[in-house]
Motif scaffolding. Structure first.
Motif, PDB file in Angstrom:
ATOM      1  N   UNK A   1      38.489  36.092  56.947  1.00  0.00           N
ATOM      2  CA  UNK A   1      37.414  35.689  56.595  1.00  0.00           C
ATOM      3  C   UNK A   1      37.376  36.146  55.030  1.00  0.00           C
ATOM      4  N   UNK A   2      37.369  37.507  55.008  1.00  0.00           N
ATOM      5  CA  UNK A   2      37.410  38.132  53.860  1.00  0.00           C
ATOM      6  C   UNK A   2      38.496  37.563  52.813  1.00  0.00           C
ATOM      7  N   UNK A   3      39.663  37.201  53.225  1.00  0.00           N
ATOM      8  CA  UNK A   3      40.832  36.670  52.310  1.00  0.00           C
ATOM      9  C   UNK A   3      40.287  35.121  52.021  1.00  0.00           C
ATOM     10  N   UNK A   4      39.844  34.419  53.045  1.00  0.00           N
ATOM     11  CA  UNK A   4      39.118  33.016  52.479  1.00  0.00           C
ATOM     12  C   UNK A   4      38.193  33.178  51.265  1.00  0.00           C
ATOM     13  N   UNK A   5      37.334  34.033  51.481  1.00  0.00           N
ATOM     14  CA  UNK A   5      36.035  34.144  50.428  1.00  0.00           C
ATOM     15  C   UNK A   5      36.806  34.630  49.311  1.00  0.00           C
ATOM     16  N   UNK A   6      37.614  35.735  49.314  1.00  0.00           N
ATOM     17  CA  UNK A   6      38.248  36.113  48.084  1.00  0.00           C
ATOM     18  C   UNK A   6      39.088  35.363  47.450  1.00  0.00           C
ATOM     19  N   UNK A   7      39.791  34.636  48.135  1.00  0.00           N
ATOM     20  CA  UNK A   7      40.564  33.494  47.410  1.00  0.00           C
ATOM     21  C   UNK A   7      39.708  32.393  46.724  1.00  0.00           C
ATOM     22  N   UNK A   8      38.620  31.841  47.536  1.00  0.00           N
ATOM     23  CA  UNK A   8      37.698  31.022  46.935  1.00  0.00           C
ATOM     24  C   UNK A   8      37.184  31.486  45.734  1.00  0.00           C
ATOM     25  N   UNK A   9      36.768  32.772  45.579  1.00  0.00           N
ATOM     26  CA  UNK A   9      36.246  33.160  44.384  1.00  0.00           C
ATOM     27  C   UNK A   9      37.279  33.478  43.264  1.00  0.00           C
ATOM     28  N   UNK A  10      38.303  33.608  43.609  1.00  0.00           N
ATOM     29  CA  UNK A  10      39.582  33.807  42.534  1.00  0.00           C
ATOM     30  C   UNK A  10      39.725  32.450  42.305  1.00  0.00           C
ATOM     31  N   UNK A  11      39.957  31.450  42.707  1.00  0.00           N
ATOM     32  CA  UNK A  11      40.168  30.189  42.361  1.00  0.00           C
ATOM     33  C   UNK A  11      39.035  29.704  41.496  1.00  0.00           C
ATOM     34  N   UNK A  12      37.528  29.942  41.948  1.00  0.00           N
ATOM     35  CA  UNK A  12      36.674  29.787  41.165  1.00  0.00           C
ATOM     36  C   UNK A  12      36.741  30.185  39.730  1.00  0.00           C
ATOM     37  N   UNK A  13      37.012  31.595  39.613  1.00  0.00           N
ATOM     38  CA  UNK A  13      36.989  32.195  38.411  1.00  0.00           C
ATOM     39  C   UNK A  13      38.306  31.447  37.474  1.00  0.00           C
ATOM     40  N   UNK A  14      39.177  31.066  38.143  1.00  0.00           N
ATOM     41  CA  UNK A  14      40.150  30.387  37.164  1.00  0.00           C
ATOM     42  C   UNK A  14      39.520  29.022  36.601  1.00  0.00           C
ATOM     43  N   UNK A  15      38.912  28.238  37.629  1.00  0.00           N
ATOM     44  CA  UNK A  15      38.586  26.957  37.010  1.00  0.00           C
ATOM     45  C   UNK A  15      37.358  26.992  36.151  1.00  0.00           C
ATOM     46  N   UNK A  16      36.625  28.322  36.071  1.00  0.00           N
ATOM     47  CA  UNK A  16      35.646  28.563  35.305  1.00  0.00           C
ATOM     48  C   UNK A  16      36.262  28.504  33.735  1.00  0.00           C
ATOM     49  N   UNK A  17      37.486  29.366  33.723  1.00  0.00           N
ATOM     50  CA  UNK A  17      38.213  29.399  32.431  1.00  0.00           C
ATOM     51  C   UNK A  17      38.910  27.930  32.157  1.00  0.00           C
ATOM     52  N   UNK A  18      39.664  27.385  33.245  1.00  0.00           N
ATOM     53  CA  UNK A  18      40.272  26.152  32.900  1.00  0.00           C
ATOM     54  C   UNK A  18      40.101  25.171  34.083  1.00  0.00           C
ATOM     55  N   UNK A  19      39.090  24.150  33.704  1.00  0.00           N
ATOM     56  CA  UNK A  19      38.991  23.179  34.898  1.00  0.00           C
ATOM     57  C   UNK A  19      40.114  22.216  35.515  1.00  0.00           C
ATOM     58  N   UNK A  20      40.058  21.858  36.592  1.00  0.00           N
ATOM     59  CA  UNK A  20      40.946  21.079  37.040  1.00  0.00           C
ATOM     60  C   UNK A  20      40.534  19.515  36.828  1.00  0.00           C
ATOM     61  N   UNK A  21      41.243  18.874  36.159  1.00  0.00           N
ATOM     62  CA  UNK A  21      40.673  17.611  35.800  1.00  0.00           C
ATOM     63  C   UNK A  21      41.572  16.718  36.710  1.00  0.00           C
ATOM     64  N   UNK A  22      40.925  16.223  37.897  1.00  0.00           N
ATOM     65  CA  UNK A  22      41.553  15.446  38.936  1.00  0.00           C
ATOM     66  C   UNK A  22      40.901  14.251  38.989  1.00  0.00           C
ATOM     67  N   UNK A  23      41.239  13.203  39.820  1.00  0.00           N
ATOM     68  CA  UNK A  23      40.653  12.104  40.337  1.00  0.00           C
ATOM     69  C   UNK A  23      40.119  12.085  41.697  1.00  0.00           C
ATOM     70  N   UNK A  24      38.932  13.185  41.691  1.00  0.00           N
ATOM     71  CA  UNK A  24      38.475  13.201  42.880  1.00  0.00           C
ATOM     72  C   UNK A  24      37.391  12.101  43.325  1.00  0.00           C
ATOM     73  N   UNK A  25      37.344  11.546  44.339  1.00  0.00           N
ATOM     74  CA  UNK A  25      36.363  10.395  44.949  1.00  0.00           C
ATOM     75  C   UNK A  25      34.915  10.934  44.595  1.00  0.00           C
ATOM     76  N   UNK A  26      34.599  12.465  44.736  1.00  0.00           N
ATOM     77  CA  UNK A  26      33.541  12.821  44.603  1.00  0.00           C
ATOM     78  C   UNK A  26      33.439  14.204  44.202  1.00  0.00           C
ATOM     79  N   UNK A  27      32.164  14.670  43.519  1.00  0.00           N
ATOM     80  CA  UNK A  27      32.047  16.320  43.282  1.00  0.00           C
ATOM     81  C   UNK A  27      31.126  16.586  43.876  1.00  0.00           C
TER      82      UNK A  27
END
Length: 281
Positions: free
Chosen positions: A7-33
């Protein structure tokens, strides 16, 4: 590997990934946000997830539009959320339609309408409105224990049993009180104290100064968990970014206390994970 560790690893990875996209958003063709809107006392955060609930963008701004968990500058709050929304839409090249939000536990009768109106007036279709510690647990995934959300004005507590919230509470004490103590001890303005305490380079020096306030928060936690079988505490909220806060709380409560990576982003990510396409009236 234990379930807690996973659980800790899931949360920490989620936060790490979020910190990255705050700096560099991922522009993808998502059907919904899906967007989580966190109207904090000190900071407003927007977290955007794609159709698979993976972080793709985020933005935050320090602000003074909420006090003690209540919206005090309604127009200012709308303006900030709208501006952050537009900023992220430009970066993603897509419209952000669905949003979720959260409020301090037990304040739904007082302030849920204001938060709901802010999110809707900023241009979102509101799909969920839940209490902050419960939202945080969407990222933490705790089955049994307490989630303690220490914000700017209040400390919110959710106690979970078998993954279900069995008790919620909210008490006035948080980061604002830290800033008042720093302001008095260092003879600086409240705003200067806010900035000073955010700098991690100052945390070692500040910890002894702030220890009495942290111990008061620990006593609030003790008061609310005393009738429940709690063997784990997870700390979230911007105030928990103070290095060493978890050690003082663990010592005072006598309960294992975990602090995820960058606890400021756990609640907004949990709010975003709670976002759907089902609009609430």
């Amino acid at each position: 590997m234990s379930e807690k560790k996973l659980n800790y690893e899931y949360c920490d990875k989620l936060v790490r990934d979020f910190e990255e996209v705050v700096k560099q958003p991922i522009v993808s063709k998502s059907s919904v946000y899906y967007t989580g809107v966190d109207l904090g006392t000190a900071c407003v955060v927007l977290a955007v997830l794609d159709e698979n609930y993976k972080p793709v963008a985020g933005a935050y701004r320090y602000a003074d539009v909420v006090r003690d968990g209540m919206v005090v500058d309604y127009i200012g709050a709308i303006k900030i959320v709208r501006e952050l929304k537009q900023e992220l839409e430009e970066k993603l090249g897509a419209e952000l339609i669905y949003g979720a939000a959260a409020i301090p536990p037990g304040t739904d009768a007082l302030d849920s309408g204001a938060v709901k109106n802010v999110v809707q007036a900023a241009g979102f279709e509101l799909t969920n409105l839940l209490d902050e510690p419960t939202a945080a647990n969407k990222a933490l995934k705790i089955q049994n224990g307490a989630v303690v959300d220490i914000g700017g004005g209040t400390t919110g507590i959710s106690i979970l049993k078998n993954g279900k919230v069995v008790y919620i509470a909210d008490e006035p004490t948080g980061g604002t009180h830290f800033s008042l103590v720093v302001s008095g001890a260092y003879r600086m303005s409240f705003q200067e104290a806010e900035i000073y305490k955010r700098d991690s380079k100052n945390h070692k020096e500040l910890l002894p100064v702030l220890k009495p306030v942290i111990e008061k928060i620990a006593s609030i936690i003790n008061q609310h968990i005393k009738d429940h079988d709690v063997d784990e505490i997870s700390l979230v909220g911007g105030t928990c970014c103070l290095t060493g806060i978890e050690e003082i709380i663990e010592k005072k409560t006598g309960i294992f206390t975990h602090k995820p990576k960058n606890p400021m982003f756990v609640t907004p990510l949990g709010i975003a994970l709670s976002c759907t396409k089902e609009i609430i009236e």
